[in-house]
Design a protein around this motif. Structure first.
Motif, short mmCIF file in Angstrom:
data_model
loop_
_atom_site.label_atom_id
_atom_site.label_comp_id
_atom_site.label_asym_id
_atom_site.label_seq_id
_atom_site.Cartn_x
_atom_site.Cartn_y
_atom_site.Cartn_z
N ARG A 56 32.88 -2.95 45.67
CA ARG A 56 31.75 -2.05 45.63
C ARG A 56 30.58 -2.75 44.97
NH1 ARG A 56 32.92 3.18 42.40
NH2 ARG A 56 31.93 2.09 40.66
N ASP A 57 29.41 -2.64 45.58
CA ASP A 57 28.25 -3.26 44.93
C ASP A 57 27.62 -2.25 43.96
OD1 ASP A 57 26.72 -1.49 46.34
OD2 ASP A 57 25.91 -2.96 47.75
N ASN A 58 26.54 -2.69 43.35
CA ASN A 58 25.93 -1.90 42.30
C ASN A 58 25.41 -0.55 42.80
OD1 ASN A 58 25.50 -1.93 39.54
ND2 ASN A 58 23.29 -2.25 39.85
N ALA A 59 25.03 -0.49 44.08
CA ALA A 59 24.47 0.75 44.62
C ALA A 59 25.56 1.65 45.19
CB ALA A 59 23.45 0.43 45.69
N GLY A 60 26.81 1.20 45.07
CA GLY A 60 27.90 2.05 45.53
C GLY A 60 28.29 1.84 46.98
N TYR A 62 30.34 -0.03 49.98
CA TYR A 62 31.64 -0.67 50.00
C TYR A 62 31.69 -1.81 51.00
CZ TYR A 62 33.22 3.48 47.52
OH TYR A 62 33.39 4.47 46.60
N ASN A 266 41.83 11.66 43.40
CA ASN A 266 40.80 11.81 42.39
C ASN A 266 39.91 10.59 42.25
OD1 ASN A 266 43.28 13.57 41.17
ND2 ASN A 266 41.29 14.52 40.97
N TYR A 267 40.54 9.42 42.28
CA TYR A 267 39.75 8.21 42.07
C TYR A 267 39.27 7.63 43.39
CZ TYR A 267 42.60 8.62 37.81
OH TYR A 267 43.27 9.07 36.70
N PHE A 268 39.70 8.22 44.51
CA PHE A 268 39.33 7.73 45.84
C PHE A 268 39.60 6.24 45.99
CE2 PHE A 268 36.25 11.50 45.90
CZ PHE A 268 37.27 12.31 46.38
N PHE B 223 23.07 6.48 43.41
CA PHE B 223 24.12 5.91 42.58
C PHE B 223 23.72 4.54 42.06
CE2 PHE B 223 27.79 3.12 42.11
CZ PHE B 223 28.57 3.84 41.24
N SER B 224 23.99 4.28 40.81
CA SER B 224 23.81 2.95 40.28
C SER B 224 24.93 2.67 39.28
CB SER B 224 22.45 2.83 39.59
OG SER B 224 22.45 1.66 38.79
N ALA B 225 25.66 1.60 39.54
CA ALA B 225 26.79 1.28 38.68
C ALA B 225 26.35 0.98 37.25
CB ALA B 225 27.57 0.10 39.25
N THR B 372 30.84 9.18 43.73
CA THR B 372 31.40 7.98 43.12
C THR B 372 31.42 8.10 41.60
OG1 THR B 372 30.44 6.79 44.95
CG2 THR B 372 31.25 5.47 43.13
N SER B 375 34.55 10.23 40.71
CA SER B 375 35.86 9.59 40.76
C SER B 375 35.98 8.51 39.70
CB SER B 375 36.15 9.05 42.16
OG SER B 375 35.05 8.37 42.67
N ASP B 376 34.87 7.79 39.45
CA ASP B 376 34.91 6.76 38.40
C ASP B 376 35.13 7.40 37.03
OD1 ASP B 376 34.54 4.81 40.19
OD2 ASP B 376 32.48 4.31 39.64
#
Lengths: 301, 389, 286
Positions: A56-60, A62, A266-268, B223-225, B372, B375-376
């Protein structure tokens, strides 16, 4: 009828043997076809999934690739590794307790007499008929802190908060597993003990053997192979179980069945979940191969 | 109650979820059951297919109250399918997507009540809704529509509140910080459930996250990690709190788990869904000494949404149903009935007597983006709080 | 066997089990303890099902009611789930028997090629964790349109029952003297007739035990049904999951009682087969 086993007849007649092989295959074929569609294909799919790695990158967003990262994660991530160890420990403890209890019941049923034994033979099967969801639920209401047992104990003078934590703890899993698996193991051991002839036991007694000696030197060795098979099957059941550890287990560590479901829903992280499934499978396979070998030994015997 | 998301979180055994999508890798060749529709969207709609899910009270609300009224007033026959536990939500989503991918013009679902995350997925399977189609939508607070890019209609809400034993606590906490101080001052008497097992537990964790990671980073932002780096502090705080929690850090399973501990007098305070607790109080499964209160800013709850799939065969009927549902008379059923929920429309359109039922309905509310992040959060909570040594 | 069993003084570890009175006492205590362990948790559920109000620290409910029972019976979901469960379980049992009995016979009597490998394959459904299997299966179900169908649920239930049925019938057939069948063949009976009139009646107890297990396993299955059966095929245990997680404890208790009743009736009906040699025939040499 219970005391003899007739193995498949290995006849030295080649033509009939061929026909027999063919007929055998034909009779097994429907089951095999069913298992292929509904078990083997999904299992292979799960194994392939376990080698899919999702980044996964920073923007989510995949990306996917093939790799063994999921396996490494299981043994390198502390929580996941702890889950594997916890699972095996719980399975071993549960099986040991069930075995001891079931063996005692089976011995009582085999060698005991009287109303107590008749009563015993009626009650020990009950859990077999109770769905595991309900059994778990009953155990929660029964064993929880401030639950039924705690209430009774406090009524007779135990102080509040003296009751140990059983629900939401490994003890809860073990007790409920024991409750649920007891009939199966007992039935199995009973039938194994039935094969031990009365004559053998009585002649041992005639030459002055004590009950303990008879148990140690006759009953135990003769029942060992059958007992080991029961142990194997129960081990498989506990290692892959979900309902009981989910409802009664601690938050952490988790048994693999629970952890797998969390990773999926839950965590996908279906990839890590599949990997956990494969790890459980490998653990179980060791037991399964052992079981099949044991079965062949018995046939030879 | 956050619709299906709430149920998904609540009901762990629900598994289909992402796995199906992931393993299918996109175009699932299922056609679904073929559309029951011979009628087209242009003709006057006489039927409507509605899929919903959640708790019994949600089923009762639609099945026993709203649908009969709607059917008799509009003449449209509603086929209502209820998904127990919100199970198979992903399955329904896949079914819609498969019909789109197969190029079908008429899909077999006209209304779908699900987790908010589904409406805004990039697949873009839902109609953009405006008050031209649904006049009553003008009564709905704009922020709640923005939250799903106008792809679905919020029609009821419920929130997570603090339940406390009024025999033991005279002055319940008013803010999150006060709540934390109370927990530390009264060790063993508070519990929040494992976040993966129910939304009332998530709400507590989310409140802690927003304490250390500013809400503005999440509100309407993609979203931003990077934001998750802030979470370490929140998780550390939660871990430090563990020795003061029920049994030095036992987190009950599911929303019901917390209610159960309140029932047995094991804890004096916990986070619960307002509707569930209100029902439990009415049904006698919670003692009357339990009272509900809301802190400020409010613990995270959420609205339940209904969306109209783009290929809906009976769009007009679908819009009519949503409009009917947002009518103050129907909204009253949500507030006053067994539902014990918040209205989807602004409180100002509600009769005054409906307002009095709720504590803290007027508190500041913060959304949680879920997805995301959600779930995280659940995974990291397990690793950094529950399993931490 | 108790006759002549006399303890030697000083054999400290075994004197107890060699003294008949002591042995009886130990046995009774053991049976009593077990009865409590098995029975009381179920009785608490019965109490809960009649509890109008039951708060800590009361040991029994402070108010009694049958309103939860009324609520359950008025709820069409409950009735539907019961009907569904009891229409699925027999179908699963019969289908399983149809494919497992031939396989069991083959494993017991015929020279099936690759027998060892096949037996191992037959264990895979038990060795692979069910949840993982069900999720994978759900993906397949989408592709072959079995998701949310009656047959989809039936086939899923068969995963668990097939192994047991094959395994138990194999053991059963093996315990029957092959010469009986051969004698029938020598007297001119066809293979099918020889099986039907000679082997089958002898194997019946084992088959009944296996069918019973299948029936119960089908009634018990919740995980997989939840995944592939929703929203239209909600069986009893699936509904039970819902009730537990939505804090309708008395309702859940009522449901537990109702869900256990048919099983317990089955238990009484099957007592004959679950005791003594029948079980041995069914489960003994596995």
């Amino acid at each position: 009828m219970a005391s003899t086993t007739f193995a498949a007849p290995p006849r030295p007649r080649p033509r009939r043997l061929d026909r027999s092989r063919l007929a055998g295959l034909a009779l097994v074929a429907p089951s095999l076809l069913y298992l292929t569609v509904f078990v083997f294909i999904p299992v292979v799919k799960a194994i392939t999934t376990s080698f899919t790695v999702r980044d996964r990158d920073n923007a989510g967003n995949y990306s996917y690739r093939v790799g063994t990262d999921n396996y490494r994660a299981i043994f390198e991530t502390e929580t996941l590794r702890d889950n594997v160890i916890f699972t095996v420990l719980i399975a071993v403890i549960s099986v040991a307790i069930v075995f001891a209890l079931a063996y005692s019941i089976a011995l009582a049923l085999r060698f005991g007499k009287g109303p107590a034994v008749r009563f015993l033979s009626r009650i020990y099967v009950i859990p077999l008929f109770i769905p595991s969801v309900i059994a778990s639920y009953a155990m929660i209401t029964f064993l929880a802190n401030h639950g039924f047992v705690d209430g009774l104990l406090q009524r007779v003078g135990f102080p509040d908060e003296s009751f140990p934590r059983i629900v939401f703890d490994w003890k809860g899993i073990v007790i409920t597993q024991v409750w649920l698996s007891l009939p199966f193991m007992t039935v199995l051991l009973s039938s194994v003990l039935l094969e031990i002839s009365d004559t053998l036991v009585e002649s041992a007694r005639d030459v002055g053997a004590s009950s303990w000696q008879i148990f140690r030197h006759i009953v135990l060795p003769l029942s060992a192979p059958g007992a080991l098979i029961g142990i194997t099957f129960m081990f498989l059941g506990v290692v892959g179980g979900f309902t009981v550890p989910y409802l009664l287990g601690p938050n952490a560590p988790q048994m693999l069945g629970v952890s797998m479901v969390y990773y999926m829903t839950n965590y996908f992280e279906p990839y890590v979940a599949s990997t956990q499934a494969v790890v459980i499978f490998l653990l179980s396979l060791v037991a399964a191969i052992y079981y099949v070998r044991q079965q062949f030994k018995r046939e030879v015997r | 109650m956050n619709g299906l998301a709430f149920w998904l979180r609540r009901a762990v055994p629900v598994v289909v979820a992402l796995v199906v999508a992931a393993a299918c890798g996109g175009g699932t060749p299922t056609g679904g059951s073929s559309p029951s529709a011979g009628s087209s969207a242009t003709a006057k709609d006489t039927e409507l297919t509605f899929y919903s899910g959640g708790d019994t009270n949600v089923q009762d609300l639609h099945e026993k109250q709203v649908i009969p009224g709607f059917q008799s007033s509009s003449g449209v026959k509603v086929t209502f399918t209820f998904l127990e536990h919100g199970t198979g939500a992903q399955g329904i989503y896949d079914r819609l997507k498969a019909q789109r991918d197969a190029g079908k013009q008429q899909w077999d679902i006209d209304l779908w009540e699900a987790d908010t995350g589904y409406y805004t997925r990039p697949d873009d399977l839902f109609l953009t809704i405006s008050d031209k189609d649904i006049p009553n939508l003008a009564k709905v607070p704009k922020a709640e529509l923005d939250f799903v890019n106008n792809k679905a209609v919020p029609y009821r809400g419920s929130s997570v509140v603090v339940a406390y034993n009024s025999d033991k606590i005279a002055n319940p906490p008013q803010t999150f910080d006060e709540l934390i101080s109370w927990i530390k001052a009264n060790p063993g008497k508070f519990a929040y459930n494992e976040p993966s097992t129910g939304g009332s537990g998530d709400a507590f964790v989310i409140a802690m996250i927003y304490k250390y990671s500013d809400y503005s980073k999440y509100n309407g932002k993609p979203f931003s990690a990077d934001n998750e780096k802030d979470w370490d502090q929140a998780f550390a705080a939660l871990r430090d709190l563990a020795p003061s929690l029920y049994q030095k850090g036992v987190y009950p399973k599911g929303n019901a788990g917390t209610l159960d501990l309140l029932n047995r007098g094991e804890i004096s305070m916990g986070t619960v869904w307002s509707d569930q607790a209100t029902q439990a109080l009415a049904g006698g499964t919670l003692p009357k000494t339990i009272k509900l209160t809301q802190i400020n800013p409010a613990l995270n709850g959420g609205a339940a949404y209904i969306g109209v799939p783009k290929g809906s065969t009976h769009k007009q009927a679908a819009f009519a149903y949503l409009n009917y549902l947002l009518d103050p008379n129907q909204q009253k059923l949500i507030v006053q009935g067994a539902m014990a929920g918040y209205p989807g429309i602004d409180w100002q359109y509600m009769p005054a007597d409906a307002r009095s039922r709720f504590a803290g309905a007027d508190k500041e509310f913060r959304y949680w983006p879920g997805g995301t992040y959600g779930s995280d959060m659940q995974r990291l909570w397990h690793e950094k709080v529950a399993a931490a040594k | 066997m108790a006759a002549g069993a006399r303890a030697l003084p000083g054999v400290s570890l075994t004197w107890a089990i060699d003294d008949p009175r002591m042995r009886r006492l130990i046995l009774r205590l053991f049976v009593a303890g077990l009865a409590v362990f098995i029975g009381i948790p179920l009785l608490t559920l019965v109490l809960w099902s009649f509890a109008g109000e039951w708060f800590w620290p009361n040991v029994i409910p402070t108010q009694w009611t049958i309103r939860w029972y009324e609520q359950v019976f008025e709820n069409p979901r409950v009735v539907n789930a019961m009907v569904l469960s009891f229409t699925i379980a027999p179908v699963v049992t019969v289908l399983t028997a149809l494919i497992a009995i031939p396989a069991g016979y083959a494993f017991a009597r015929l020279n099936v090629p690759f027998r060892r490998v096949l037996l191992l394959l037959f264990l895979i459904p038990n060795a692979f964790p069910r949840i993982g299997l069900y999720v994978s299966l759900a993906v397949l179900y989408y592709q072959i349109n079995l998701i949310d169908t009656y047959w989809g649920v039936v086939f899923l239930h068969m995963i668990g029952t097939l192994v047991y049925m094959t395994w138990i019938t194999t053991a059963t057939f093996r315990s029957i003297d092959p010469h009986l069948e051969e004698a029938a063949r020598d007297a001119g009976a066809s293979p099918l007739r020889a099986f039907w009139s000679v082997v089958f009646p002898l194997a019946l107890p084992g088959i009944i035990v296996a069918s019973l297990f299948s029936f119960l396993a089908s009634l018990d299955e919740a995980q997989g049904t939840l995944i592939v059966g929703t929203p239209h095929f909600i069986t009893m245990p699936v509904l039970m999951y819902t009730l537990i997680s939505s804090f309708e404890r008395p309702v859940a208790a009522v449901f537990s009682v109702l869900l256990s009743l048919p099983s317990l009736v089955l238990l009484v009906a099957a007592q004959r087969y679950l005791r003594s040699e029948y079980v041995a025939a069914g489960l003994g040499r596995v």
